[in-house]
Design a protein around this motif. Structure first.
Motif, PDB file in Angstrom:
ATOM      1  N   GLY A 182       0.773  -1.233   0.000  1.00  0.00           N
ATOM      2  CA  GLY A 182       0.000   0.000   0.000  1.00  0.00           C
ATOM      3  C   GLY A 182       0.802   1.279   0.000  1.00  0.00           C
ATOM      4  O   GLY A 182       0.233   2.372  -0.160  1.00  0.00           O
ATOM      5  N   LEU A 183       2.108   1.184   0.154  1.00  0.00           N
ATOM      6  CA  LEU A 183       2.908   2.400   0.298  1.00  0.00           C
ATOM      7  C   LEU A 183       3.033   3.156  -1.027  1.00  0.00           C
ATOM      8  O   LEU A 183       3.054   4.393  -1.035  1.00  0.00           O
ATOM      9  CB  LEU A 183       4.300   2.066   0.835  1.00  0.00           C
ATOM     10  N   ALA A 184       3.098   2.449  -2.134  1.00  0.00           N
ATOM     11  CA  ALA A 184       3.239   3.121  -3.428  1.00  0.00           C
ATOM     12  C   ALA A 184       2.028   3.997  -3.722  1.00  0.00           C
ATOM     13  O   ALA A 184       2.171   5.123  -4.223  1.00  0.00           O
ATOM     14  CB  ALA A 184       3.441   2.088  -4.531  1.00  0.00           C
ATOM     15  N   GLY A 185       0.824   3.496  -3.423  1.00  0.00           N
ATOM     16  CA  GLY A 185      -0.381   4.286  -3.660  1.00  0.00           C
ATOM     17  C   GLY A 185      -0.437   5.529  -2.791  1.00  0.00           C
ATOM     18  O   GLY A 185      -0.801   6.619  -3.260  1.00  0.00           O
ATOM     19  N   GLN A 186      -0.081   5.376  -1.514  1.00  0.00           N
ATOM     20  CA  GLN A 186      -0.072   6.529  -0.616  1.00  0.00           C
ATOM     21  C   GLN A 186       0.983   7.538  -1.047  1.00  0.00           C
ATOM     22  O   GLN A 186       0.756   8.753  -0.980  1.00  0.00           O
ATOM     23  CB  GLN A 186       0.194   6.070   0.821  1.00  0.00           C
ATOM     24  N   ARG A 187       2.127   7.052  -1.481  1.00  0.00           N
ATOM     25  CA  ARG A 187       3.177   7.962  -1.946  1.00  0.00           C
ATOM     26  C   ARG A 187       2.692   8.753  -3.161  1.00  0.00           C
ATOM     27  O   ARG A 187       2.944   9.949  -3.274  1.00  0.00           O
ATOM     28  CB  ARG A 187       4.417   7.159  -2.308  1.00  0.00           C
ATOM     29  N   GLN A 188       1.986   8.088  -4.071  1.00  0.00           N
ATOM     30  CA  GLN A 188       1.487   8.777  -5.263  1.00  0.00           C
ATOM     31  C   GLN A 188       0.497   9.870  -4.891  1.00  0.00           C
ATOM     32  O   GLN A 188       0.509  10.957  -5.481  1.00  0.00           O
ATOM     33  CB  GLN A 188       0.835   7.767  -6.202  1.00  0.00           C
ATOM     34  N   ARG A 189      -0.347   9.604  -3.892  1.00  0.00           N
ATOM     35  CA  ARG A 189      -1.295  10.641  -3.456  1.00  0.00           C
ATOM     36  C   ARG A 189      -0.567  11.813  -2.815  1.00  0.00           C
ATOM     37  O   ARG A 189      -0.955  12.971  -2.998  1.00  0.00           O
ATOM     38  CB  ARG A 189      -2.323  10.031  -2.502  1.00  0.00           C
ATOM     39  N   LEU A 190       0.483  11.534  -2.061  1.00  0.00           N
ATOM     40  CA  LEU A 190       1.247  12.628  -1.459  1.00  0.00           C
ATOM     41  C   LEU A 190       1.932  13.479  -2.522  1.00  0.00           C
ATOM     42  O   LEU A 190       2.104  14.681  -2.337  1.00  0.00           O
ATOM     43  CB  LEU A 190       2.286  12.070  -0.481  1.00  0.00           C
ATOM     44  N   GLN A 191       2.306  12.874  -3.636  1.00  0.00           N
ATOM     45  CA  GLN A 191       2.932  13.640  -4.711  1.00  0.00           C
ATOM     46  C   GLN A 191       1.961  14.596  -5.388  1.00  0.00           C
ATOM     47  O   GLN A 191       2.391  15.484  -6.134  1.00  0.00           O
ATOM     48  CB  GLN A 191       3.541  12.700  -5.749  1.00  0.00           C
ATOM     49  N   SER A 192       0.666  14.435  -5.148  1.00  0.00           N
ATOM     50  CA  SER A 192      -0.304  15.387  -5.703  1.00  0.00           C
ATOM     51  C   SER A 192      -0.239  16.735  -4.990  1.00  0.00           C
ATOM     52  O   SER A 192      -0.797  17.715  -5.476  1.00  0.00           O
ATOM     53  CB  SER A 192      -1.726  14.812  -5.588  1.00  0.00           C
ATOM     54  N   ILE A 193       0.442  16.794  -3.850  1.00  0.00           N
ATOM     55  CA  ILE A 193       0.596  18.049  -3.104  1.00  0.00           C
ATOM     56  C   ILE A 193       1.690  18.879  -3.753  1.00  0.00           C
ATOM     57  O   ILE A 193       2.805  18.398  -3.970  1.00  0.00           O
ATOM     58  CB  ILE A 193       0.944  17.774  -1.630  1.00  0.00           C
ATOM     59  N   ALA A 194       1.374  20.118  -4.060  1.00  0.00           N
ATOM     60  CA  ALA A 194       2.340  20.996  -4.726  1.00  0.00           C
ATOM     61  C   ALA A 194       3.603  21.136  -3.885  1.00  0.00           C
ATOM     62  O   ALA A 194       3.530  21.466  -2.699  1.00  0.00           O
ATOM     63  CB  ALA A 194       1.717  22.370  -4.966  1.00  0.00           C
ATOM     64  N   GLY A 195       4.752  20.877  -4.486  1.00  0.00           N
ATOM     65  CA  GLY A 195       6.033  21.002  -3.810  1.00  0.00           C
ATOM     66  C   GLY A 195       6.603  19.686  -3.322  1.00  0.00           C
ATOM     67  O   GLY A 195       7.795  19.582  -3.065  1.00  0.00           O
ATOM     68  N   ILE A 196       5.762  18.667  -3.180  1.00  0.00           N
ATOM     69  CA  ILE A 196       6.221  17.370  -2.679  1.00  0.00           C
ATOM     70  C   ILE A 196       6.506  16.462  -3.872  1.00  0.00           C
ATOM     71  O   ILE A 196       5.593  16.051  -4.584  1.00  0.00           O
ATOM     72  CB  ILE A 196       5.186  16.739  -1.733  1.00  0.00           C
TER      73      ILE A 196
ATOM     74  N   ALA B   3       7.072  24.480  -3.189  1.00  0.00           N
ATOM     75  CA  ALA B   3       5.667  24.880  -3.205  1.00  0.00           C
ATOM     76  C   ALA B   3       5.520  26.376  -3.439  1.00  0.00           C
ATOM     77  O   ALA B   3       4.568  26.824  -4.079  1.00  0.00           O
ATOM     78  CB  ALA B   3       4.995  24.473  -1.894  1.00  0.00           C
ATOM     79  N   CYS B   4       6.462  27.153  -2.932  1.00  0.00           N
ATOM     80  CA  CYS B   4       6.402  28.614  -3.123  1.00  0.00           C
ATOM     81  C   CYS B   4       6.526  28.978  -4.595  1.00  0.00           C
ATOM     82  O   CYS B   4       5.925  29.968  -5.046  1.00  0.00           O
ATOM     83  CB  CYS B   4       7.505  29.303  -2.320  1.00  0.00           C
ATOM     84  N   ARG B   5       7.282  28.193  -5.344  1.00  0.00           N
ATOM     85  CA  ARG B   5       7.471  28.493  -6.754  1.00  0.00           C
ATOM     86  C   ARG B   5       6.235  28.207  -7.596  1.00  0.00           C
ATOM     87  O   ARG B   5       6.136  28.647  -8.748  1.00  0.00           O
ATOM     88  CB  ARG B   5       8.671  27.716  -7.296  1.00  0.00           C
ATOM     89  N   THR B   6       5.275  27.436  -7.041  1.00  0.00           N
ATOM     90  CA  THR B   6       4.057  27.145  -7.791  1.00  0.00           C
ATOM     91  C   THR B   6       3.066  28.306  -7.762  1.00  0.00           C
ATOM     92  O   THR B   6       2.137  28.336  -8.560  1.00  0.00           O
ATOM     93  CB  THR B   6       3.361  25.903  -7.216  1.00  0.00           C
ATOM     94  N   GLY B   7       3.227  29.218  -6.824  1.00  0.00           N
ATOM     95  CA  GLY B   7       2.340  30.373  -6.733  1.00  0.00           C
ATOM     96  C   GLY B   7       1.096  30.159  -5.907  1.00  0.00           C
ATOM     97  O   GLY B   7       0.308  31.090  -5.699  1.00  0.00           O
ATOM     98  N   LEU B   8       0.884  28.924  -5.383  1.00  0.00           N
ATOM     99  CA  LEU B   8      -0.334  28.653  -4.612  1.00  0.00           C
ATOM    100  C   LEU B   8      -0.392  29.454  -3.318  1.00  0.00           C
ATOM    101  O   LEU B   8      -1.458  29.780  -2.830  1.00  0.00           O
ATOM    102  CB  LEU B   8      -0.413  27.154  -4.286  1.00  0.00           C
ATOM    103  N   TRP B   9       0.762  29.766  -2.761  1.00  0.00           N
ATOM    104  CA  TRP B   9       0.800  30.413  -1.448  1.00  0.00           C
ATOM    105  C   TRP B   9       1.099  31.908  -1.559  1.00  0.00           C
ATOM    106  O   TRP B   9       1.467  32.536  -0.581  1.00  0.00           O
ATOM    107  CB  TRP B   9       1.874  29.749  -0.578  1.00  0.00           C
ATOM    108  N   GLN B  10       0.924  32.471  -2.755  1.00  0.00           N
ATOM    109  CA  GLN B  10       1.330  33.850  -2.966  1.00  0.00           C
ATOM    110  C   GLN B  10       0.570  34.821  -2.072  1.00  0.00           C
ATOM    111  O   GLN B  10       1.154  35.752  -1.495  1.00  0.00           O
ATOM    112  CB  GLN B  10       1.133  34.234  -4.439  1.00  0.00           C
TER     113      GLN B  10
END
Length: 320
Positions: free
Chosen positions: A184-198, A262-269
């Motif tokens: 199950g770790l690969a699936g959870q890792r893939q979901r965490l990669q959906s977070i900008a910057g991770i 994550a700062c470079r994505t502009g989401l937290w501007q």
């Protein structure tokens, strides 16, 4: 044999374990070998609470065998234990006094300490290789910087830098092999990669950590990474807050790098503009975003759903 569970403190070294039981019994010294540990554990009543400091890999045989025997084991942060022992005003520092102090810590201070849970070989391998990867990257960076002022030397080290790249590629491939061995770790890792910057490396380290410890709240995860700010206030005095910096420094470094990404994505501007108006430095703002990323990762891990970037900015959590 007394069937009342005990609070036990163990001072761990490479060759010897010094064991003290809170309030009762003599001190026990035994070899730090699995056979000796098993013999000692068979003499204990069920359900004891055993505390020991994390000491490289030397604490693992006792922690794993005691957990398998049904005892509650606490692997403690050496810095926290050292501060606690210093507060006891003991007349000296010996293995015996340390074991007695750890037993007292287990008795009084473990209400917010996560009990030890053994990691699988793959989980231990992932953590070990991530640490070694950081050392390789650090050495490669130092080599590049040391050759920057000498063109001929910069050219001469190119074959060595190519070897570094090949070694890092092999290490990354081995990490993927170990990842596949944890269900199950690969699936959870893939979901965490959906977070900008991770990215791939940060998501692997973060998912490996979350798979080993059941954090009840996101604040506990932030504290485990050492990113929780500690206030210093007394009366009208308002001191400068500093990070606790508990836990493994490599985990903290990786999530800080994720915050920079994550700062470079502009989401937290919008949030960064507010924080800058308050006079916060870039480092402080990155630490705030790192904490937010950990809380988002906690929510993604618990819910099993990918990150929704549209939620950013709907609630202002400045300074949290």
């Amino acid at each position: 044999m007394n069937q009342v569970p005990h609070e036990i403190g163990v001072d761990v070294s490479k060759d010897e374990l010094v064991v003290a039981t809170y309030g009762v019994g003599p001190v026990v010294r035994l070899a730090n070998r699995r056979a000796a540990i098993r013999r000692w554990l068979r003499q204990l009543p069920t359900g004891c609470r055993i505390g020991l400091e994390a000491t490289s890999i030397y604490h693992l045989p006792l922690a794993e065998l005691a957990h398998a025997a049904g005892h509650c084991v606490y692997v403690l942060n050496p810095r926290q234990v050292a501060r606690y022992l210093g507060s006891l005003r003991q007349r000296g520092k010996t293995d015996l006094l340390d074991a007695q102090g750890i037993a007292r810590f287990v008795r009084n201070e473990t209400d917010q300490v996560h009990p030890f849970t053994p990691s699988s070989p793959a989980q231990r391998g992932i953590a070990s290789l991530i640490h070694r990867r950081h050392l390789l990257v650090k050495q490669r960076t130092a080599l590049r910087q040391s050759c920057r002022g000498e063109p001929w030397l910069r050219q001469a080290v190119q074959p060595l830098l190519a070897e570094y790249r090949q070694l890092l590629a092999k290490l990354d491939a081995e990490l993927e092999v170990l990842l596949a061995q944890v269900p199950g770790l690969a699936g959870q890792r893939q979901r965490l990669q959906s977070i900008a910057g991770i990215g791939p490396l940060v998501s692997l380290a973060l998912s490996n950590r979350l798979s080993q410890t059941d954090y009840r709240r996101s604040d506990a995860l932030v504290a485990a990474f050492g990113l929780d700010p500690r206030p210093r206030e007394s009366g009208t005095y308002q001191g400068r807050r500093k990070l606790s910096k508990q836990g493994h420094p490599e985990d903290r470094r990786l999530i800080y790098l994720a915050a920079q990404g994550a700062c470079r994505t502009g989401l937290w501007q919008a949030e960064r503009t507010q924080w800058a108006a308050r006079g916060l430095s870039k480092t402080a703002m990155n630490c705030i975003i790192a904490r937010k990323l950990l809380r988002i990762a906690f929510a993604v891990w618990r819910s099993g759903k990918p990150f929704d970037p549209s939620l950013i900015g709907k609630q202002t959590c400045a300074g949290t």
